[in-house]
Design an enzyme around this catalytic site. Sequence first.
Site, PDB file in Angstrom:
ATOM      1  N   GLU A 211       0.855  -1.186   0.000  1.00 38.32           N
ATOM      2  CA  GLU A 211       0.000   0.000   0.000  1.00 38.32           C
ATOM      3  C   GLU A 211       0.893   1.239   0.000  1.00 38.32           C
ATOM      4  OE1 GLU A 211      -3.260   1.103  -0.131  1.00 38.32           O
ATOM      5  OE2 GLU A 211      -2.221   3.017   0.093  1.00 38.32           O
TER       6      GLU A 211
ATOM      7  N   THR B  21      -9.755   6.507  -1.811  1.00 43.71           N
ATOM      8  CA  THR B  21     -11.175   6.520  -2.182  1.00 43.71           C
ATOM      9  C   THR B  21     -12.038   5.783  -1.155  1.00 43.71           C
ATOM     10  OG1 THR B  21     -10.535   6.702  -4.493  1.00 43.71           O
ATOM     11  CG2 THR B  21     -12.770   5.950  -4.059  1.00 43.71           C
TER      12      THR B  21
ATOM     13  N   SER C  94     -19.341   8.387   0.379  1.00 39.98           N
ATOM     14  CA  SER C  94     -20.577   8.618   1.134  1.00 39.98           C
ATOM     15  C   SER C  94     -20.833   7.570   2.213  1.00 39.98           C
ATOM     16  CB  SER C  94     -21.775   8.656   0.183  1.00 39.98           C
ATOM     17  OG  SER C  94     -21.566   9.567  -0.863  1.00 39.98           O
ATOM     18  N   ALA C  95     -20.011   6.544   2.273  1.00 41.15           N
ATOM     19  CA  ALA C  95     -20.129   5.496   3.302  1.00 41.15           C
ATOM     20  C   ALA C  95     -21.501   4.826   3.276  1.00 41.15           C
ATOM     21  CB  ALA C  95     -19.824   6.066   4.694  1.00 41.15           C
TER      22      ALA C  95
ATOM     23  N   HIS D 136     -25.048   0.582  -0.540  1.00 40.69           N
ATOM     24  CA  HIS D 136     -26.138   0.740  -1.509  1.00 40.69           C
ATOM     25  C   HIS D 136     -26.926  -0.548  -1.638  1.00 40.69           C
ATOM     26  CE1 HIS D 136     -24.963   4.722  -2.857  1.00 40.69           C
ATOM     27  NE2 HIS D 136     -23.699   4.320  -2.892  1.00 40.69           N
TER      28      HIS D 136
ATOM     29  N   VAL E  67       4.548   1.046  -5.939  1.00 42.50           N
ATOM     30  CA  VAL E  67       5.031   0.225  -7.055  1.00 42.50           C
ATOM     31  C   VAL E  67       5.635   1.137  -8.116  1.00 42.50           C
ATOM     32  CG1 VAL E  67       4.343  -1.350  -8.906  1.00 42.50           C
ATOM     33  CG2 VAL E  67       3.326  -1.571  -6.632  1.00 42.50           C
TER      34      VAL E  67
ATOM     35  N   LYS F  78     -25.213   9.349  -8.503  1.00 42.27           N
ATOM     36  CA  LYS F  78     -26.383   9.201  -7.643  1.00 42.27           C
ATOM     37  C   LYS F  78     -26.872  10.522  -7.083  1.00 42.27           C
ATOM     38  CE  LYS F  78     -25.420   4.414  -6.441  1.00 42.27           C
ATOM     39  NZ  LYS F  78     -24.070   4.243  -7.016  1.00 42.27           N
TER      40      LYS F  78
ATOM     41  N   ARG G  74     -13.578   9.597  -7.220  1.00 40.88           N
ATOM     42  CA  ARG G  74     -14.088   8.307  -7.689  1.00 40.88           C
ATOM     43  C   ARG G  74     -13.157   7.810  -8.794  1.00 40.88           C
ATOM     44  NH1 ARG G  74     -17.950  12.270  -7.791  1.00 40.88           N
ATOM     45  NH2 ARG G  74     -19.940  11.991  -6.729  1.00 40.88           N
TER      46      ARG G  74
ATOM     47  N   CYS H 109      -7.110  17.040  21.580  1.00 41.61           N
ATOM     48  CA  CYS H 109      -6.563  15.682  21.759  1.00 41.61           C
ATOM     49  C   CYS H 109      -5.413  15.350  20.828  1.00 41.61           C
ATOM     50  CB  CYS H 109      -7.666  14.631  21.639  1.00 41.61           C
ATOM     51  SG  CYS H 109      -8.334  14.437  19.975  1.00 41.61           S
TER      52      CYS H 109
END
Lengths: 418, 475
Positions: B31, B40, B45-46, B49, B171, B248, B309, B441
């Site tokens: 990663e 992403t 929008s979490a 769907h 990479v 959407k 996106r 914090c």
Amino acid sequence: MEHKDLVIIGGGSAGMAAAVAAYDAGIKDILILERTEFLGGILNQCIHNGFGLHEFKEELTGPEFLTRFVDQVKERGIAYELEANVLSLSKDKVVTYLSAKGKTEIQAKAVIMAAGCYERNSGAIGIPGTRPAGVITAGQAQLYLNEFGYMVGKKVFILGSGDIGLIMARRMTLEGAKVLGVAELMPYSNGLNRNIQQCLKDFDIPLYLSHTVTKIIGKEHLEAIEISQVDEKMRPIPGTEQRFDVDTLLLSIGLIPNNSILDQAGAIPSSTRGSKVNQNMETSIPGVFSCGNVLHVHDLVDYVVEEGRQAGAAAAAYLQGKEGKSEARIECVPGNGIGYVVPSWIDLEQAGDSIPLKFRCRKPSKNVYISISFNGKEIKKMLKLAMIPSEMEIMKLPKNLLDSNQGKLEVSLVAKGE
Amino acid sequence: MKDILIIGGGAVGAFVARKASSYNLKVSVIEACQDVGDVTSMANSAIVHSGYDPVPGTKKAIFNVKGNRMFPQVCKDLDVHFEPIGSLTVALNDAQYQMLLPLLERAKENGVPAELLSAEQVKAMEPNISPKVKGALLCPTAGTVNPFTLVAHAMENAVDNGVKVHLGEKVIGIEEKDGIFVVHTTRRDHEAKVVINCAGLHSDEIAAMVEPIDWSIKPRKGEYFVLDHYAKGLVNHVLFPLPSEKGKGILVTSTTSGNYLVGPSSEWDDDKEDFSTDAPTLANVKEQALMMVPNIPFREQIRTFSGLRATPSTHDFIIEPSKKYPNFINCGGIESPGLVSSPAIGEYVIDELVSKVLPLEPKESYNPKIRPYLHPATMDEQELNALIRKDPDYGIVVCNCEKVTLGEIKDCLSRSLPPQTVKAVKKRTRAGFGKCQGGFCQPKVVMLLAKHFGCSPADILYDNQGSEIIAKEAK
């Protein structure tokens, strides 16, 4: 469930002053709940001087000022708990808090809210651009520097001319950082005049009035900012952009009462984002009082402790049954040129001989009368040569000027000659 | 030599890794960021769907519907907050109402439960909806999820089952030699029998490292507002306007943390690294959202953000082996509904594609469940006090706004995939997510991380390389 006469939420200057006043008025069964490891609240990180001119007639640093109050708390043996985080307050005054002891519920007979405020931040105003490291609030930079000993940057720009930002401009300059400037959205400064002089002018740090940050540039870390001049409606004017290559943007764009516990308890909220209170600092929940920066943001800690004492004494009177029941009340509202008025209500039967009214003007004003009218009739008028929004005004209103226990009291500004 | 090397630790990479970890295979994930789920998968929008609107028969439709059915169990196993609150696609005029009818048909075709509601029914469910509402399409299987812990916990579960994760490794080239891939990164070389490309926005670039490709990823930016969690009951469902070719539309929803999310915009972008927001776009988001819910309390705004996106030129997910190499598998263009699809994609990639090139032997020790996280905020008093007696750190609140305890942060640090950055702590525990945005914090979190990793606070990163918070020690 444990029981206490008086629980105070917050062990900063307001909470400690309230505790001392309540104790001195005869209430001994008090508990202060402080969420951090120390009493004193935000004064712990305010190592500069300038505190206490009214209270002690001398200039103290924040830690010196708070120590005097900690001493007063300790001399009286007033109980306090540290790292005690209040989770909720119910309408019938059950305080629930979390600490290393566990989750504790206390049935209080009276509660004083004194939890202070927090800083408005980049998220709240949504500055255009990226969200890299290096964009932090001035108070957070102060916390890193004064409590932990770390500098957050070397080339700094400051958005907002609030006092913490001004103090940090000087503090970081003395630590070797280069502060390139301060941008203020309004056409006037939002800090105390003495701070403009001592923190900016004395160090040749330019103040850009009617300017704001219009872009944050940098992927992982801040690389630069762009500021623009704004028009009278505070919209950025295209073509006035200036770029500053900086690694740090400090935000000093206002303080917001940390009042969620009272909001959730159902206390009626005020326009200052605190709760509405009467002349005794009592909220719409009987026996629940509020004072200090959680009620409205103050300019000087000296006034915070004065208000804390007022709340402490009133809570004591409430507990001793000296406060009677009265439904009638006077509504206090801001009129022309005034941002807000504390208190929101006056209950004449419960008021002392002199009622302190606290308010701020909306914009700098010269040669104006502060006019107080009651039910449409002017009852007091005072000439002010100069007023600025960063300075809170306190005016003591003699009780005998109010001829009724209901109606509307309005504080407004009237230009001289009108 | 690895059996499988997964490039990319987002939602898709994490669920591919987790599925792979159920077999006796040597699996590694690389990663580029300093945390998993950091691009992403984090800024979206979490939404889980329902799958009512993708074109029937497309990969989007298939994986969305399958993923949606997997979600309750996945979230239970991974201890991820999932709220099946349902969605309403809201019609604000008669023409829009007419458009709901074909959407209802499409939902049926996709096998998604859906129901047409009258204006009165919508108003009863959503007291704050615009009085202009004409009706809505209710999809009860839609919901919201905590996208941060979804990815972090899926990957942690994979690590618990033997997967290795290499963070902060990018990479830079891929070679094929005798059926084996050598993947060169900014840190080292990895050899693997199978490479699975889950590189999100950069999946086209990774795919093009092994052969010419006929698809590409173009970022499409979405900007959002986050509101604090004190305005209770503003909306009770995920509220969508009618979908258009741009996506959407601008939704209004609560999140699993009780905050509200308003957005996203939808604008093409040329830069895959452009996560900036701008005032005109956000003003438009606000305007659009207020048409659906007129009294959104924007004064409760605590954050704005944008996500990109990974929109594919093919208009559908690309989940297939490369043309030349059956052992190089591309998962590209996983834009919305990617989050909900990811568990289904993970299963498909391993069981249907990898199975053709590697023998899959179930791992006896595989445990799909994560070591449970403790949630002091939802414990009853007795349970909480027993916990605090055992470990007083669960009584020490570090983040005042979100009431995150020291015990929770230390627990995260003790796990198989500990957070290394301030943002990683924030994503796992919510410390710093509240109205003060870490004002109080953040320094405490920095000091905790420095102590845990035995380094100077000046070395602690906010997010990726270069995001140091502290410049130097004071004089």
